[in-house]
Design an enzyme around this catalytic site. Structure first.
Site, mmCIF file in Angstrom:
data_model
loop_
_atom_site.group_PDB
_atom_site.id
_atom_site.type_symbol
_atom_site.label_atom_id
_atom_site.label_comp_id
_atom_site.label_asym_id
_atom_site.label_seq_id
_atom_site.Cartn_x
_atom_site.Cartn_y
_atom_site.Cartn_z
ATOM 1 N N GLY A 110 35.271 -39.271 19.979
ATOM 2 C CA GLY A 110 35.334 -37.930 21.100
ATOM 3 C C GLY A 110 33.858 -37.626 21.516
ATOM 4 N N GLU A 111 32.834 -38.376 21.051
ATOM 5 C CA GLU A 111 31.530 -37.978 21.417
ATOM 6 C C GLU A 111 31.269 -38.588 22.687
ATOM 7 O OE1 GLU A 111 27.032 -39.325 20.410
ATOM 8 O OE2 GLU A 111 28.730 -39.144 18.527
ATOM 9 N N ASP A 169 39.586 -1.744 35.098
ATOM 10 C CA ASP A 169 39.080 -1.152 33.827
ATOM 11 C C ASP A 169 38.055 -0.252 34.136
ATOM 12 O OD1 ASP A 169 37.118 -2.965 33.825
ATOM 13 O OD2 ASP A 169 38.317 -4.505 33.012
ATOM 14 N N LYS A 186 42.080 1.634 30.165
ATOM 15 C CA LYS A 186 42.994 0.899 29.601
ATOM 16 C C LYS A 186 42.460 0.933 28.097
ATOM 17 C CE LYS A 186 41.219 -3.748 30.653
ATOM 18 N NZ LYS A 186 41.290 -4.927 31.066
ATOM 19 N N ARG A 210 43.182 -1.389 24.449
ATOM 20 C CA ARG A 210 43.458 -2.602 23.994
ATOM 21 C C ARG A 210 43.784 -2.596 22.391
ATOM 22 N NH1 ARG A 210 42.818 -6.870 27.421
ATOM 23 N NH2 ARG A 210 41.393 -6.895 29.049
ATOM 24 N N ASP A 263 41.934 -13.678 33.219
ATOM 25 C CA ASP A 263 42.334 -14.776 32.078
ATOM 26 C C ASP A 263 43.901 -14.708 31.903
ATOM 27 O OD1 ASP A 263 42.515 -16.158 29.744
ATOM 28 O OD2 ASP A 263 40.971 -14.852 28.838
ATOM 29 N N GLY A 309 47.541 -10.241 32.120
ATOM 30 C CA GLY A 309 48.276 -8.965 31.716
ATOM 31 C C GLY A 309 47.675 -7.772 32.472
ATOM 32 N N THR A 310 46.258 -7.691 32.472
ATOM 33 C CA THR A 310 45.965 -6.397 32.993
ATOM 34 C C THR A 310 46.176 -6.310 34.407
ATOM 35 O OG1 THR A 310 43.916 -6.489 31.584
ATOM 36 C CG2 THR A 310 43.588 -5.100 33.490
#
Length: 313
Positions: free
Chosen positions: A42-43, A172, A195, A197, A225, A228-229
């Site tokens: 994987g390197e 937020d 909000k 969490r 991301d 949800g927010t």
């Protein structure tokens, strides 16, 4: 070209080629050639397939998950340094690990600071990025940082919508500064979601500060991301009497079931940039390219011109 102004070349890490090709086309030069050798464990090892001695090198790489993207960028910077590049600019449209900008509880790292030190240690002489999660991350660097604002991309789009009773919203408290900056330019009202969490990516409660009844609302944030927010905020605002709810998010991480949350929410539209490639298309998601902005600023930086005119916010 004089010896005081070295030639510029643009290269890309493997997961950001899609964006680097657009940037190089806007800039007016071909994308530089890089090969990647992979080992069975994987390197991997990047290699520049053309001389960069004495040149200004721009390396385009958004450091979104997984961490291989960051490691590849570090290796590319180190290789450029050892190949005697004169200037090495890390062009990072999405600066990953930026949510770790402070110690919010005992025994945790400050990942954004560590990332900054890694980039400098590798050999970056300049960093160019867009809509950092926290402005103070610029202070983690001892090298120049060009922090671009995606508002230069989004604001013309919003103005063209010509929405009546426009209200800008922050999902937020932390994004209130960004929301007020947009509202000032658009001469609109502002509302804020408060909000709490239970844990990362899981919202316990959400309250709305301000009135959205009869308003066309646009939520603004630096990233999305899990979704949800924004989904919860959109549903709350529609329940409070909003006429429509759109969202502007610079970086479309869209992890887990984010696409389903967006599509099943009351959001009319989600507008993002191509700082991170979409995993799949969605009728609710519109992508505005950040390539012209980066190409223009890179050209200004290369020719030692002021870029202050590119900062709307």
């Amino acid at each position: 070209m004089s010896h005081l102004e070295p030639e510029a070349k643009i290269f890309a890490c493997s997961q950001s080629v899609y964006l680097a090709e657009k940037i190089s086309a806007q800039y007016g030069i071909p994308l530089g050639k890089v090969t990647m050798s992979h080992y069975s464990d994987g390197e991997f090892q990047p290699s520049y397939e053309e001389s960069i001695r004495g040149l200004r090198v721009f390396i385009v790489c958004s450091t979104f998950p997984n961490s291989d993207n960051l490691m590849e960028l570090l290796l590319m910077i180190d290789a450029a340094k050892r190949a005697s590049a004169r200037h090495i600019t890390a062009v990072i449209p999405y600066f990953g690990w930026a949510r770790q900008d402070r110690k919010d509880k005992p025994r945790v790292p400050i990942g954004a600071k560590l990332t900054a030190k890694l980039l400098e240690t590798a050999g970056a002489t300049r960093v160019m990025t867009m809509d950092l999660h926290a402005d103070q991350i610029q202070g983690f660097f001892e090298k120049p940082v060009d922090h671009l604002f995606a508002s230069t991309i989004f604001l013309p789009y919003v103005k063209n919508l010509a929405l009546d009773n426009l209200t800008i919203a922050s999902p937020d408290m932390g994004g209130s500064k960004r929301a007020y900056a947009y509202s000032k330019f658009l001469e609109s009202d502002v509302v804020i979601c408060y909000k709490q969490r239970k844990e990362a990516n899981i919202i316990d409660t959400m309250e709305l500060i301000g009135d959205v009844k009869g308003k066309n609302v646009i939520l603004v944030d630096d990233m999305i991301d899990t979704g949800g927010t924004l989904a919860k905020a959109a549903d709350l605002m529609m329940d409070k009497g909003a006429l429509s709810v759109r969202a502007i998010c610079t970086h479309a991480i869209l992890s887990g079931d984010a696409y389903e949350k967006i599509e099943n929410s009351k959001l009319l539209e989600l507008i993002v940039t191509d700082s991170i490639p979409l995993k799949r298309e969605s009728k609710k998601i519109r992508v505005l390219s950040c390539a012209p902005l980066f190409a223009e600023v890179m050209h200004m930086v290369h020719h030692n011109n002021s870029i202050s005119g590119k900062f709307i916010m």
